[in-house]
Design a protein around this motif. Structure first.
Motif, PDB file in Angstrom:
ATOM      1  N   LEU A 109       0.836  -1.195   0.000  1.00 36.82           N
ATOM      2  CA  LEU A 109       0.000   0.000   0.000  1.00 36.82           C
ATOM      3  C   LEU A 109       0.874   1.249   0.000  1.00 36.82           C
ATOM      4  O   LEU A 109       1.799   1.381   0.818  1.00 36.82           O
ATOM      5  N   LEU A 110       0.599   2.181  -0.909  1.00 37.45           N
ATOM      6  CA  LEU A 110       1.332   3.447  -1.004  1.00 37.45           C
ATOM      7  C   LEU A 110       0.349   4.599  -0.915  1.00 37.45           C
ATOM      8  O   LEU A 110      -0.761   4.522  -1.454  1.00 37.45           O
ATOM      9  N   THR A 111       0.746   5.673  -0.260  1.00 34.89           N
ATOM     10  CA  THR A 111      -0.067   6.885  -0.194  1.00 34.89           C
ATOM     11  C   THR A 111       0.621   7.958  -1.022  1.00 34.89           C
ATOM     12  O   THR A 111       1.751   8.365  -0.718  1.00 34.89           O
ATOM     13  N   LEU A 112      -0.055   8.429  -2.065  1.00 35.91           N
ATOM     14  CA  LEU A 112       0.491   9.426  -2.991  1.00 35.91           C
ATOM     15  C   LEU A 112      -0.328  10.703  -2.884  1.00 35.91           C
ATOM     16  O   LEU A 112      -1.545  10.655  -2.725  1.00 35.91           O
ATOM     17  N   GLU A 113       0.380  11.848  -2.973  1.00 37.69           N
ATOM     18  CA  GLU A 113      -0.305  13.139  -2.809  1.00 37.69           C
ATOM     19  C   GLU A 113      -0.073  14.020  -4.017  1.00 37.69           C
ATOM     20  O   GLU A 113       1.004  14.018  -4.618  1.00 37.69           O
ATOM     21  N   THR A 114      -1.119  14.784  -4.348  1.00 36.06           N
ATOM     22  CA  THR A 114      -1.043  15.736  -5.458  1.00 36.06           C
ATOM     23  C   THR A 114      -2.204  16.709  -5.315  1.00 36.06           C
ATOM     24  O   THR A 114      -2.893  16.709  -4.287  1.00 36.06           O
ATOM     25  N   SER A 115      -2.441  17.509  -6.324  1.00 37.30           N
ATOM     26  CA  SER A 115      -3.611  18.393  -6.375  1.00 37.30           C
ATOM     27  C   SER A 115      -4.261  18.217  -7.743  1.00 37.30           C
ATOM     28  O   SER A 115      -3.568  18.234  -8.767  1.00 37.30           O
ATOM     29  N   THR A 116      -5.566  18.025  -7.761  1.00 36.38           N
ATOM     30  CA  THR A 116      -6.254  17.936  -9.043  1.00 36.38           C
ATOM     31  C   THR A 116      -6.289  19.321  -9.680  1.00 36.38           C
ATOM     32  O   THR A 116      -6.143  20.349  -9.003  1.00 36.38           O
TER      33      THR A 116
END
Length: 448
Positions: free
Chosen positions: A251-258
């Motif tokens: 499991l990986l948690t990835l962050e960004t902004s739409t």
């Protein structure tokens, strides 16, 4: 080679439809003979006879115009009350022939009596017990329903094969697995797939999402289906996005902004709306299933086809407007056998279609046409099979009610009285057929 493949596709489709029409007529012929009716003719096509062979008391053959077929069952219309007189004459061999002498009254009465007289031209003295109208009502239903039920059975058989092996194009299952991640955000108005230096990087690419990742959640909301996830992304506008994915079991948690960009509202509504955009394309596959799954799918197809039949005159009118240039032709509108042949030809000749898909397209076309032919023939109007079925059911109801009330048998229902309606319906069918054929030649639809 392309022209040859195109021709092969058209011929294969036309032959399959003509074979289906022939089997439809056998669906009438077999039970009619089983119940003792006289069946003098079975033909595919109309117009001049190309080939025929007499087997027993039935002539089997092919005619020049391949736009349908028919089976002649003697005695569909009983002697009526328009001043007709049954009489016996003799043919050139001295054999007695049972005939009906025509009356000469009003226009509609004359049409009906002429039709009765033509019906009785085939009747010889010893045939009077082999007439269709003398059958019990339920046998009439079996004979007349046999044709369209053959078409529906053909459609069911083909759909079972296709749904069990290839899958159902109408039932696409979208998976939580990422199939592709666009590198950039391309304006929807620009019909291109290659990124330029001016295109911003897609939020999914920024986050490090990779093809093969399984989406687990978006902003803390567990993934349930693609439509819900897509709605969440679109509602997120240009806000923060935390995406949890499973990659190689981890499991990986990835962050960004739409980001906000113009996109179609839906597949049905092509209106462009500013929505949140992430930039992931989900993997998908076609749903497969066996006979029970196919039966369920055909249940929904039946409802859709009934609705399409109700709106068919309006749809054909719109096609006519398209022919004269008053509007664009609806790509989801009706087509004739000419249009179906064109679809089959284009699929066969297209380099974009592998051999398997070409065969699948042909089988789907044949199955769909058979299903529509079957359903169309159940419309309860003469001269369609459904009109005769409705008459037989009404006869059974009348006789049943009379029996329950202790009243005399009311006798056979005289469907000949509805012949004026049959002529109007037949003319309407002819006009609609001509409009669709002309449209498929002048403003054809193309396979997508």
């Amino acid at each position: 080679m392309t022209a040859l493949l195109y021709t092969a596709g058209v011929v294969a489709f036309v032959v399959a439809i003509l074979a289906s029409i022939g089997l439809h007529e056998f669906g009438h012929l077999v039970p009619a003979k089983k119940f003792g009716c006289k069946v003098p003719q079975w033909f595919i096509g109309f117009g001049p006879t190309v080939w025929s062979k007499q087997i027993g008391d039935t002539e089997y053959g092919v005619k020049a115009i391949p736009l349908g077929g028919y089976v002649k069952i003697v005695g569909m219309l009983p002697p009526g009350a328009e001043g007709l007189v049954e009489e016996t004459t003799y043919d050139e061999d001295g054999e007695p022939v049972h005939k009906v002498r025509r009356s000469n009254t009003g226009m509609f009465t004359q049409l009906i009596s002429d039709a009765r007289a033509a019906e009785w031209e085939y009747v010889k003295q010893h045939d009077t017990d082999r007439l269709f109208y003398r059958l019990p009502w339920w046998k009439k239903v079996v004979v007349m329903a046999g044709g369209p039920m053959v078409n529906i059975a053909i459609a069911f058989g083909l759909f079972v094969i296709l749904f069990a092996t290839y899958g159902n194009p109408r039932d696409e299952v979208v998976e939580p697995t990422v199939a592709a991640v666009p590198e950039c955000v391309i304006p929807v108005a620009e019909q291109r797939t290659t990124c330029t230096a001016d295109d911003p990087e897609s939020p999914a690419a920024k986050a490090g999402i990779e093809p093969g990742d399984e989406i687990v959640s978006f902003n803390g909301t567990p993934y349930t289906d693609w439509q819900s996830l897509q709605a969440q992304i679109r509602d997120n506008a240009d806000g923060d996005a935390v995406i949890e994915v499973r990659r190689d079991g981890e499991l990986l948690t990835l962050e960004t902004s739409t980001t906000v960009t113009l996109r179609q509202t839906s597949l049905e509504d092509q209106t462009l709306t500013e929505v949140g955009f992430l930039g992931v394309q989900p993997a998908s596959h076609l749903q497969t299933g066996g006979p029970l799954y196919t039966a369920k799918q055909m249940e929904s197809m039946t409802a859709e086809t009934v609705q399409a039949l109700v709106h068919l005159p309006v749809k054909v009118y719109e096609v006519g407007r398209a022919v004269v240039g008053l509007q664009e032709r609806d790509p989801e509108g009706p087509v004739s056998i000419v249009g179906g042949g064109r679809f089959a030809g284009e699929a066969a000749a297209s380099d974009a279609f592998p051999l398997t898909d070409k065969l699948v397209t042909l089988l789907f076309l044949v199955a769909s046409f058979n299903f529509f032919i079957g359903m169309f023939n159940f419309v309860p109007l003469l001269p369609l099979d459904g009109g005769h079925i409705a008459g037989a059911l009404y006869e059974g109801l009348k006789r049943g009610v009379a029996r329950l009330r202790g009243r005399p048998d009311p006798g056979h229902v005289d469907v000949a009285r509805l012949l004026p309606v049959a002529y109007v319906v037949g003319l309407a069918m002819l006009v609609m057929g001509v409009v669709l054929i002309v449209a498929d030649l002048v403003v054809p639809l193309h396979i997508s």
